[in-house]
Structures are given as C-alpha cells and as structure tokens.
Design a protein around this motif. Structure first.
Motif, PDB file in Angstrom:
ATOM      1  N   GLN A 125      11.146   4.801  39.354  1.00 36.24           N
ATOM      2  CA  GLN A 125      11.311   4.691  40.888  1.00 36.24           C
ATOM      3  C   GLN A 125      10.178   4.427  41.771  1.00 36.24           C
ATOM      4  O   GLN A 125       9.247   4.103  42.452  1.00 36.24           O
ATOM      5  N   GLN A 126       9.171   6.420  41.810  1.00 39.91           N
ATOM      6  CA  GLN A 126       8.861   6.553  42.448  1.00 39.91           C
ATOM      7  C   GLN A 126       7.265   6.088  42.427  1.00 39.91           C
ATOM      8  O   GLN A 126       6.902   5.531  42.725  1.00 39.91           O
ATOM      9  N   ALA A 127       7.134   6.100  40.495  1.00 40.62           N
ATOM     10  CA  ALA A 127       6.426   5.179  40.121  1.00 40.62           C
ATOM     11  C   ALA A 127       5.396   4.064  40.324  1.00 40.62           C
ATOM     12  O   ALA A 127       4.978   3.512  41.095  1.00 40.62           O
ATOM     13  N   ALA A 128       7.220   3.171  40.977  1.00 43.88           N
ATOM     14  CA  ALA A 128       6.952   1.671  41.168  1.00 43.88           C
ATOM     15  C   ALA A 128       5.701   1.854  42.603  1.00 43.88           C
ATOM     16  O   ALA A 128       5.578   1.067  42.805  1.00 43.88           O
ATOM     17  N   TYR A 129       6.685   2.348  43.546  1.00 43.78           N
ATOM     18  CA  TYR A 129       6.058   2.953  44.642  1.00 43.78           C
ATOM     19  C   TYR A 129       5.096   3.471  44.365  1.00 43.78           C
ATOM     20  O   TYR A 129       4.331   3.012  45.993  1.00 43.78           O
ATOM     21  N   ASN A 130       4.488   4.179  43.912  1.00 43.07           N
ATOM     22  CA  ASN A 130       2.826   4.862  44.380  1.00 43.07           C
ATOM     23  C   ASN A 130       1.961   5.140  43.455  1.00 43.07           C
ATOM     24  O   ASN A 130       2.408   5.771  42.075  1.00 43.07           O
ATOM     25  N   SER A 131       1.578   3.912  43.813  1.00 44.37           N
ATOM     26  CA  SER A 131       0.385   3.919  42.195  1.00 44.37           C
ATOM     27  C   SER A 131      -1.105   4.768  42.074  1.00 44.37           C
ATOM     28  O   SER A 131      -1.527   4.949  41.035  1.00 44.37           O
ATOM     29  N   MET A 132      -0.679   5.781  43.176  1.00 43.16           N
ATOM     30  CA  MET A 132      -1.711   6.772  43.211  1.00 43.16           C
ATOM     31  C   MET A 132      -1.955   7.813  41.956  1.00 43.16           C
ATOM     32  O   MET A 132      -2.456   7.851  41.557  1.00 43.16           O
ATOM     33  N   ASN A 133       0.039   8.102  41.217  1.00 44.23           N
ATOM     34  CA  ASN A 133       0.505   9.267  40.727  1.00 44.23           C
ATOM     35  C   ASN A 133       1.495   8.144  39.605  1.00 44.23           C
ATOM     36  O   ASN A 133       2.361   9.260  39.611  1.00 44.23           O
ATOM     37  N   LYS A 134       1.061   6.619  39.705  1.00 44.27           N
ATOM     38  CA  LYS A 134       2.353   5.810  38.742  1.00 44.27           C
ATOM     39  C   LYS A 134       1.648   7.159  37.068  1.00 44.27           C
ATOM     40  O   LYS A 134       3.197   7.493  37.149  1.00 44.27           O
ATOM     41  N   TRP A 135       1.017   7.128  36.626  1.00 44.43           N
ATOM     42  CA  TRP A 135       0.931   7.676  35.313  1.00 44.43           C
ATOM     43  C   TRP A 135       1.005   8.877  35.411  1.00 44.43           C
ATOM     44  O   TRP A 135       2.785   9.595  34.432  1.00 44.43           O
ATOM     45  N   LYS A 136       1.800  10.209  36.276  1.00 45.10           N
ATOM     46  CA  LYS A 136       1.851  11.554  36.061  1.00 45.10           C
ATOM     47  C   LYS A 136       3.107  11.406  36.588  1.00 45.10           C
ATOM     48  O   LYS A 136       3.772  11.978  35.532  1.00 45.10           O
ATOM     49  N   LEU A 137       4.063  10.265  37.290  1.00 45.55           N
ATOM     50  CA  LEU A 137       5.539  10.035  37.616  1.00 45.55           C
ATOM     51  C   LEU A 137       6.062   9.982  36.284  1.00 45.55           C
ATOM     52  O   LEU A 137       7.177  10.161  35.576  1.00 45.55           O
ATOM     53  N   LEU A 138       5.126   8.405  35.806  1.00 43.67           N
ATOM     54  CA  LEU A 138       6.026   8.738  34.125  1.00 43.67           C
ATOM     55  C   LEU A 138       6.076   9.563  33.031  1.00 43.67           C
ATOM     56  O   LEU A 138       6.536   9.699  31.834  1.00 43.67           O
ATOM     57  N   ALA A 139       4.795  10.154  32.988  1.00 38.01           N
ATOM     58  CA  ALA A 139       5.170  11.588  31.671  1.00 38.01           C
ATOM     59  C   ALA A 139       6.006  11.726  32.283  1.00 38.01           C
ATOM     60  O   ALA A 139       6.792  13.195  31.795  1.00 38.01           O
ATOM     61  N   GLU A 140       6.189  12.706  34.295  1.00 42.63           N
ATOM     62  CA  GLU A 140       7.974  13.737  34.358  1.00 42.63           C
ATOM     63  C   GLU A 140       8.413  13.139  33.983  1.00 42.63           C
ATOM     64  O   GLU A 140       9.559  13.603  33.194  1.00 42.63           O
ATOM     65  N   ALA A 141       9.013  11.726  33.845  1.00 42.43           N
ATOM     66  CA  ALA A 141       9.927  10.849  33.691  1.00 42.43           C
ATOM     67  C   ALA A 141      10.134  11.121  31.804  1.00 42.43           C
ATOM     68  O   ALA A 141      11.562  11.151  31.442  1.00 42.43           O
ATOM     69  N   GLU A 142       9.155  11.047  31.117  1.00 40.99           N
ATOM     70  CA  GLU A 142       9.544  10.829  30.284  1.00 40.99           C
ATOM     71  C   GLU A 142      10.221  13.065  29.524  1.00 40.99           C
ATOM     72  O   GLU A 142      10.311  13.157  28.376  1.00 40.99           O
TER      73      GLU A 142
END
Length: 57
Positions: free
Chosen positions: A16-33
């Motif tokens: 959810q945070q990745a959807a609203y935070n384009s600067m950290n999108k890939w970091k947040l998606l990696a953390e979700a994984e």
C-alpha cells in the motif's frame, strides 16, 4: 497462525505504501516480498509440525 496473519499484514502495508510513494516504490515492494517469504516459511514450518509422525519409544 496469528504470526502468519501479522506477516501478511506487514506485506500488505508495504504494498500500500509503495502505491503512494514512488520514490521508494521498489524498496517497499522488495520489503513486501521479504514479509511474504517469512510468512511462507512460517506456514511451511507449521504444516511440517502438524504432519510430523511421532517417534515410537
């Protein structure tokens, strides 16, 4: 099983945070994984314990 739910919730929050935070999108998606991976390990461990055959003494 509560631990699995908490781990999945952390994953969802990161996505959810990745959807609203384009600067950290890939970091947040990696953390979700990462959280998903931990949840899968926990589930696997749980089912291995449930299906374990007790040793005869």
């Amino acid at each position: 099983m509560d631990k699995v739910q908490r781990l999945r919730a952390m994953s969802s929050l990161c996505r959810q945070q990745a959807a609203y935070n384009s600067m950290n999108k890939w970091k947040l998606l990696a953390e979700a994984e990462y959280w998903d991976h931990l949840a899968n390990l926990e589930l696997s461990s749980h089912f291995e314990q449930c299906n374990a055959i007790p040793s005869a003494n």
